[in-house]
Every structure is written in structure tokens, then in C-alpha cells.
Design a protein around this motif. Structure first.
Motif, PDB file in Angstrom:
ATOM      1  N   GLU A 121       0.799  -1.365  -0.041  1.00  0.00           N
ATOM      2  CA  GLU A 121       0.147  -0.112   0.030  1.00  0.00           C
ATOM      3  C   GLU A 121       0.817   1.197   0.026  1.00  0.00           C
ATOM      4  O   GLU A 121       1.972   1.265   0.477  1.00  0.00           O
ATOM      5  CB  GLU A 121      -0.801  -0.066   1.315  1.00  0.00           C
ATOM      6  CG  GLU A 121      -2.105   0.778   1.231  1.00  0.00           C
ATOM      7  CD  GLU A 121      -2.991   0.617   2.577  1.00  0.00           C
ATOM      8  OE1 GLU A 121      -3.886   1.461   2.493  1.00  0.00           O
ATOM      9  OE2 GLU A 121      -2.596   0.253   3.347  1.00  0.00           O
ATOM     10  N   ASP A 146      -3.812   0.394  -2.949  1.00  0.00           N
ATOM     11  CA  ASP A 146      -4.113  -0.617  -2.044  1.00  0.00           C
ATOM     12  C   ASP A 146      -3.239  -2.004  -2.103  1.00  0.00           C
ATOM     13  O   ASP A 146      -3.438  -2.901  -1.378  1.00  0.00           O
ATOM     14  CB  ASP A 146      -5.650  -1.000  -1.898  1.00  0.00           C
ATOM     15  CG  ASP A 146      -5.958  -1.853  -3.127  1.00  0.00           C
ATOM     16  OD1 ASP A 146      -5.203  -1.872  -4.052  1.00  0.00           O
ATOM     17  OD2 ASP A 146      -7.355  -2.247  -2.942  1.00  0.00           O
ATOM     18  N   VAL A 198      -7.364   3.061  -5.130  1.00  0.00           N
ATOM     19  CA  VAL A 198      -8.737   3.408  -4.588  1.00  0.00           C
ATOM     20  C   VAL A 198      -8.904   4.632  -4.186  1.00  0.00           C
ATOM     21  O   VAL A 198     -10.171   5.036  -3.789  1.00  0.00           O
ATOM     22  CB  VAL A 198      -8.469   2.647  -3.162  1.00  0.00           C
ATOM     23  CG1 VAL A 198      -8.379   1.073  -3.463  1.00  0.00           C
ATOM     24  CG2 VAL A 198      -7.219   3.131  -2.352  1.00  0.00           C
ATOM     25  N   ARG A 247      -3.609  10.068   5.069  1.00  0.00           N
ATOM     26  CA  ARG A 247      -3.154   8.777   5.247  1.00  0.00           C
ATOM     27  C   ARG A 247      -1.520   8.958   5.524  1.00  0.00           C
ATOM     28  O   ARG A 247      -0.900   8.430   4.815  1.00  0.00           O
ATOM     29  CB  ARG A 247      -3.352   7.657   3.896  1.00  0.00           C
ATOM     30  CG  ARG A 247      -4.709   7.377   3.795  1.00  0.00           C
ATOM     31  CD  ARG A 247      -5.254   6.506   4.889  1.00  0.00           C
ATOM     32  NE  ARG A 247      -4.387   5.288   5.229  1.00  0.00           N
ATOM     33  CZ  ARG A 247      -4.627   4.326   4.456  1.00  0.00           C
ATOM     34  NH1 ARG A 247      -5.695   3.891   3.687  1.00  0.00           N
ATOM     35  NH2 ARG A 247      -3.850   3.195   4.888  1.00  0.00           N
TER      36      ARG A 247
END
Length: 273
Positions: A106, A122, A127, A229
Motif C-alpha cells: 500500500e 491498496d 482506491v 493517510r
């Protein structure tokens, strides 16, 4: 079975022909972008490889700029026209970059070349993708936007006086030529990005280095950080990321981002996948 792998941007296409014995032959052609090119134009570039029909029975994986649906069909048609018996896969350059950088892992994959793009990957597919929007509305961090910033600063007097004269003399251009190339000639994005060659040679000029830094800050703020993230690695491919990698890493550190990998072209890593 032989395999032909391609990574294409708007300016250049990198090709790797992998033989059954694992030997790799590398080629390069002009860029392929189906958004702006016809099937015939794309096929002419593919034909210039001169691989011949003996190479028709092979797997072809093409990752390119503008290769989202429905434009990817044009590339697929051109490839199958040259290699009618080949097993053809066409995906975006973004997917190619992600697979090259992270394989089955990822991460946030980024492209900084003539244009820019990024995605959350991913380990199999994209995604999430903050839309790049092109060099007029977006493409922060890219060579085209760096060129736009450079010309703006140069002609509006925000750069040292000698820079304008040096650039125009070295490139054999006039102010009128620049306006013509940007507003009237095709492929203005490539022309804008070409200023990077000059900028990279003159990074000792603080104002030019500051332009590169500002360009990268815009990319992190408007793209990378938007994924929310911080738990995944960040990687970069592309000529702009590679040439200015020291500055890119420095700006990343301002946002407390550690860059896992920077590569000029993903083709070598794609061959190994």
C-alpha cells in the motif's frame, strides 16, 4: 512468451522488451497521449519500434498518460493493429507508477513529470485519486506548472534582471516567441516543462530554487495531504521528481513526510514485477 512493457508520458515513452530468457531490450519513442492523438498517430509511434510481426505473440502491458476510459481504447486498438495476436493490457500511467513503486504493498504514488498526478494504492488497484486537473487548473509540482511560474516571475520582474536575458539568449527566443508557443502553438505543456532544463542549471539563483520549492509545496498541500493517510509510504516517479529530488525531500520534510522512493522512470521496476 516475450513481454513488451511501456511507460508513457506526454513527452516520452519508455519501452522494455523482455525475452523468454529474461534479457531486456530498452527503447524510447515520443510520448503517447490518446486524449490528444488519433489511433493512426499512436500506431505510427508503435510501428517505429520495428519489432516486426514475429513479436506479435506476446504480452503487452502499456501504462500511459491519458489512458483512462474511454481513451485507453485508442491505445489498445493501435497496439492490436501492430501485434494482432498479442495479449494487450492498457492502464493509466498512475497505475503503472503505483505498481512500480509499491508492488503488492500500500502507498501514495506520485508522478512529477511534464504533468503531475497522485493516487492512494491498496496493493492491487487505485482506491482514491485526487484529480490532477491539467496544467491550467492544477498539475501542481509538474514541469509545466514550474514553467508557468517561471515565465510569470521572469516577465513580471520577480527574478534577477540578468535571468531574463540569459534565458532568452540561451533558448534563442523572444518574448513574442514565448507568447506564441504558449497560446498559439500545440503542446504548450511540453514547452512550459522544457524550462526545467534551464532552471536546473541555475539552481544557485535563490529565486529559481524558491520557485521549485513553491511548486512542490503546492503539490503536497493540494494532493498528498488530501488523502489523510500519514500511515502509508509516499513514492515518486518522473523526471521532475528525479532532477529536483534533494529539494523534493527537503520540502517533504517541512510536512513531516518521509519519501520512501524516488525513481526517474518506473519501467525498470515494472519489468521486475
Amino acid at each position: 512468451m516475450n513481454a513488451l512493457i511501456a511507460d508513457s508520458g506526454s513527452t516520452k515513452t519508455h519501452w522494455a522488451l523482455v525475452g523468454e530468457d529474461g534479457e531486456v531490450e530498452n527503447f524510447s519513442t515520443s510520448g503517447i497521449n490518446p486524449v490528444h492523438m488519433s489511433v493512426e498517430e499512436i500506431r505510427a509511434i508503435v510501428a517505429s519500434l520495428n519489432l516486426g510481426r514475429d513479436s506479435a505473440k506476446m504480452g503487452v502491458s502499456f501504462y500511459g498518460a491519458g489512458c483512462a476510459q474511454p481513451f485507453s481504447k485508442k491505445v489498445e486498438e493501435a497496439l492490436k493493429g501492430e501485434f494482432p495476436d498479442a495479449d494487450v493490457f492498457v492502464g493509466s500511467d498512475m497505475l503503472g507508477a503505483a505498481r512500480a513503486l509499491f508492488g503488492n504493498g500500500e502507498g501514495i504514488a506520485c508522478i512529477l513529470g511534464t504533468g503531475s498526478n497522485s493516487c492512494l494504492y491498496d496493493g492491487r488497484e487505485i482506491v482514491n485519486n485526487i484529480p490532477p486537473l491539467g496544467y491550467i487548473l492544477g498539475d501542481e509540482g509538474s514541469g509545466a506548472v514550474l514553467g508557468r511560474m517561471f515565465f510569470n516571475a521572469m516577465f513580471k520582474g520577480f527574478l534577477p534582471e540578468g535571468i531574463r536575458e540569459t534565458y532568452l539568449k540561451e533558448e534563442q527566443l523572444t518574448y513574442a516567441d514565448v507568447i506564441d508557443r504558449v497560446y498559439r502553438q500545440p503542446q504548450a505543456n511540453r514547452f512550459l516543462a522544457s524550462t526545467s532544463h534551464f532552471i536546473s542549471r541555475h539552481l544557485n539563483v535563490p529565486e529559481l530554487r524558491a520557485l521549485v520549492e513553491e511548486n512542490f509545496r503546492g503539490f503536497f498541500l493540494r494532493n498528498v495531504l488530501r488523502y489523510g493517510r500519514r500511515d502509508v509510504p509516499v513514492g515518486f516517479v518522473g523526471s521532475i521528481a528525479w532532477v529536483y529530488r534533494d529539494i523534493l525531500e527537503s520540502v517533504a520534510s517541512e510536512f513531516k513526510i518521509n519519501i520512501a522512493k524516488i525513481v526517474q522512470s518506473p519501467i525498470e521496476l515494472l519489468v521486475k514485477q
